[in-house]
Every structure is written in C-alpha cells, then in structure tokens.
Motif scaffolding. Structure first.
Motif, short mmCIF file in Angstrom:
data_model
loop_
_atom_site.label_atom_id
_atom_site.label_comp_id
_atom_site.label_asym_id
_atom_site.label_seq_id
_atom_site.Cartn_x
_atom_site.Cartn_y
_atom_site.Cartn_z
N ALA A 149 -22.05 73.62 68.45
CA ALA A 149 -21.39 72.68 67.72
C ALA A 149 -19.72 72.79 68.05
CB ALA A 149 -21.34 73.08 66.18
N GLY A 150 -19.24 74.02 68.13
CA GLY A 150 -17.84 73.93 68.82
C GLY A 150 -16.83 73.48 68.05
N ILE A 151 -16.29 72.64 68.63
CA ILE A 151 -14.99 72.09 67.76
C ILE A 151 -15.22 71.00 66.75
CG2 ILE A 151 -13.06 72.54 69.64
CD1 ILE A 151 -13.33 69.57 70.60
N LEU A 152 -16.52 70.49 66.92
CA LEU A 152 -16.70 69.80 65.92
C LEU A 152 -17.16 70.30 64.45
CD1 LEU A 152 -19.46 67.55 68.31
CD2 LEU A 152 -17.23 66.84 67.79
N LEU A 153 -17.35 71.51 64.39
CA LEU A 153 -17.45 72.00 63.17
C LEU A 153 -15.89 72.25 62.31
CD1 LEU A 153 -19.40 75.20 63.51
CD2 LEU A 153 -19.99 73.23 62.40
N SER A 154 -16.15 71.55 61.09
CA SER A 154 -14.84 71.72 60.49
C SER A 154 -14.52 72.96 59.96
CB SER A 154 -15.12 71.00 58.87
OG SER A 154 -15.95 71.53 58.18
N LYS A 155 -13.48 73.31 59.58
CA LYS A 155 -13.00 74.87 59.50
C LYS A 155 -13.89 75.38 58.18
CE LYS A 155 -8.94 77.50 57.99
NZ LYS A 155 -7.41 77.58 57.76
N GLY A 156 -14.12 74.71 57.08
CA GLY A 156 -14.89 74.96 56.08
C GLY A 156 -16.20 75.27 56.43
N ARG A 157 -16.80 74.45 57.27
CA ARG A 157 -18.41 74.63 57.88
C ARG A 157 -18.47 75.76 58.77
NH1 ARG A 157 -22.10 74.16 55.59
NH2 ARG A 157 -23.92 74.34 56.84
N ARG A 158 -17.39 76.00 59.45
CA ARG A 158 -17.36 77.20 60.40
C ARG A 158 -17.28 78.47 59.36
NH1 ARG A 158 -16.87 78.62 65.27
NH2 ARG A 158 -16.25 76.32 66.31
N GLN A 159 -16.60 78.34 58.48
CA GLN A 159 -16.43 79.58 57.59
C GLN A 159 -17.94 79.77 57.08
OE1 GLN A 159 -12.98 78.51 54.99
NE2 GLN A 159 -11.56 79.61 56.19
N THR A 160 -18.45 78.90 56.23
CA THR A 160 -19.76 79.05 55.76
C THR A 160 -20.75 79.51 56.72
OG1 THR A 160 -19.16 77.23 54.24
CG2 THR A 160 -21.71 77.75 54.87
N LEU A 161 -20.69 79.19 57.83
CA LEU A 161 -21.73 79.58 58.86
C LEU A 161 -21.35 81.12 59.23
CD1 LEU A 161 -22.13 76.36 61.09
CD2 LEU A 161 -23.77 77.51 59.63
N GLU A 162 -20.13 81.38 59.45
CA GLU A 162 -19.74 82.90 59.57
C GLU A 162 -20.01 83.82 58.60
OE1 GLU A 162 -18.42 84.02 62.32
OE2 GLU A 162 -18.45 82.44 63.59
N LYS A 163 -19.93 83.47 57.17
CA LYS A 163 -20.25 84.08 56.10
C LYS A 163 -21.86 84.20 55.98
CE LYS A 163 -16.70 82.62 52.93
NZ LYS A 163 -16.31 81.74 51.79
N ALA A 164 -22.36 83.34 56.62
CA ALA A 164 -23.96 83.63 56.83
C ALA A 164 -24.26 84.60 57.81
CB ALA A 164 -24.63 82.25 57.27
N LYS A 165 -23.67 84.73 58.88
CA LYS A 165 -23.65 86.13 59.70
C LYS A 165 -23.64 87.36 58.55
CE LYS A 165 -22.19 84.48 63.93
NZ LYS A 165 -21.03 84.67 65.05
N ASP A 166 -22.63 87.44 57.94
CA ASP A 166 -22.40 88.49 57.08
C ASP A 166 -23.70 88.76 56.04
OD1 ASP A 166 -20.28 89.45 58.16
OD2 ASP A 166 -18.79 88.79 56.96
N GLU A 167 -23.73 87.40 55.48
CA GLU A 167 -25.30 87.65 54.60
C GLU A 167 -26.49 88.13 55.30
OE1 GLU A 167 -25.40 87.12 51.30
OE2 GLU A 167 -23.29 86.93 51.08
N LEU A 168 -26.66 87.61 56.57
CA LEU A 168 -27.78 88.05 57.37
C LEU A 168 -27.65 89.66 57.61
CD1 LEU A 168 -28.47 85.75 60.36
CD2 LEU A 168 -30.10 86.53 58.79
N ARG A 169 -26.58 90.12 57.87
CA ARG A 169 -26.32 91.48 58.19
C ARG A 169 -26.74 92.41 56.81
NH1 ARG A 169 -21.70 89.46 60.99
NH2 ARG A 169 -21.86 89.86 63.04
N LYS A 170 -26.31 91.89 55.77
CA LYS A 170 -26.57 92.42 54.48
C LYS A 170 -28.05 92.40 54.11
CE LYS A 170 -22.35 91.04 51.99
NZ LYS A 170 -22.09 89.93 50.85
#
Length: 98
Positions: free
Chosen positions: A67-88
């Motif tokens: 998705a690269g630069i097409l992701l909004s800042k908020g969307r990217r933050q949600t997806l990055e948080k999903a990585k932490d949720e996966l780890r948990k």
C-alpha cells in the motif's frame, strides 16, 4: 470499456497460497480485529510454510508495504498496532511497548 487489470499484489492478497483471509480484513478499523482474524487464518492454514505468527505477520507486512504511500497516517498506525496485537496474541512482547 476495457477491464481493469488487477495488480499482482492484489492477487496475492486475495489468493494467498498460505492463508485464507476473510474479505475486507485490512479494512477493519480495529487493530485487534485485524490481528484476531489474521491469527485465526494462520492457525487454520495447512499450507503455510512458517509458524502461524510468521505467516500472519508476513501477510500484514506485505499489505503495508504494497500500500506504501497510499496509506493514510491513521490507517498505517492502525495496521502497525495490529502487528503488536498479533505479537500479544501469540504470547510475544509488543515491539512498541504498549
């Protein structure tokens, strides 16, 4: 009107050989829902080549990178948080310390 040609990355996301993803998984607003769905798909898969965590994380990272630069800042933050949720979800410490 000519048919729109699908990009290879869209085809991978829709037809992953390792995971059967629920439709619209990456459009969820909740990082927890994204992580839970990826975890479920990874644990059910008999075709994955790595651990369930590795497969789920790879698919999420692939989506973010494509998705690269097409992701909004908020969307990217949600997806990055999903990585932490996966780890948990898999009993690992989150990278972002939350």
């Amino acid at each position: 009107m000519a048919k729109k040609k699908k990009k290879w990355s869209q085809k991978v996301t829709e037809n992953s050989d390792a995971l059967d993803l629920k439709e619209g998984i990456f459009n969820q607003r909740s990082a927890k829902k994204i992580a839970d769905s990826l975890k479920e798909s990874a644990e059910k898969s008999n075709r994955r080549k790595s651990s369930p965590l590795g497969s789920a994380m790879s698919m999420l990272t692939f989506y973010i990178n494509r998705a690269g630069i097409l992701l909004s800042k908020g969307r990217r933050q949600t997806l990055e948080k999903a990585k932490d949720e996966l780890r948990k979800d898999f009993g690992k410490a989150p990278k972002h310390g939350k």
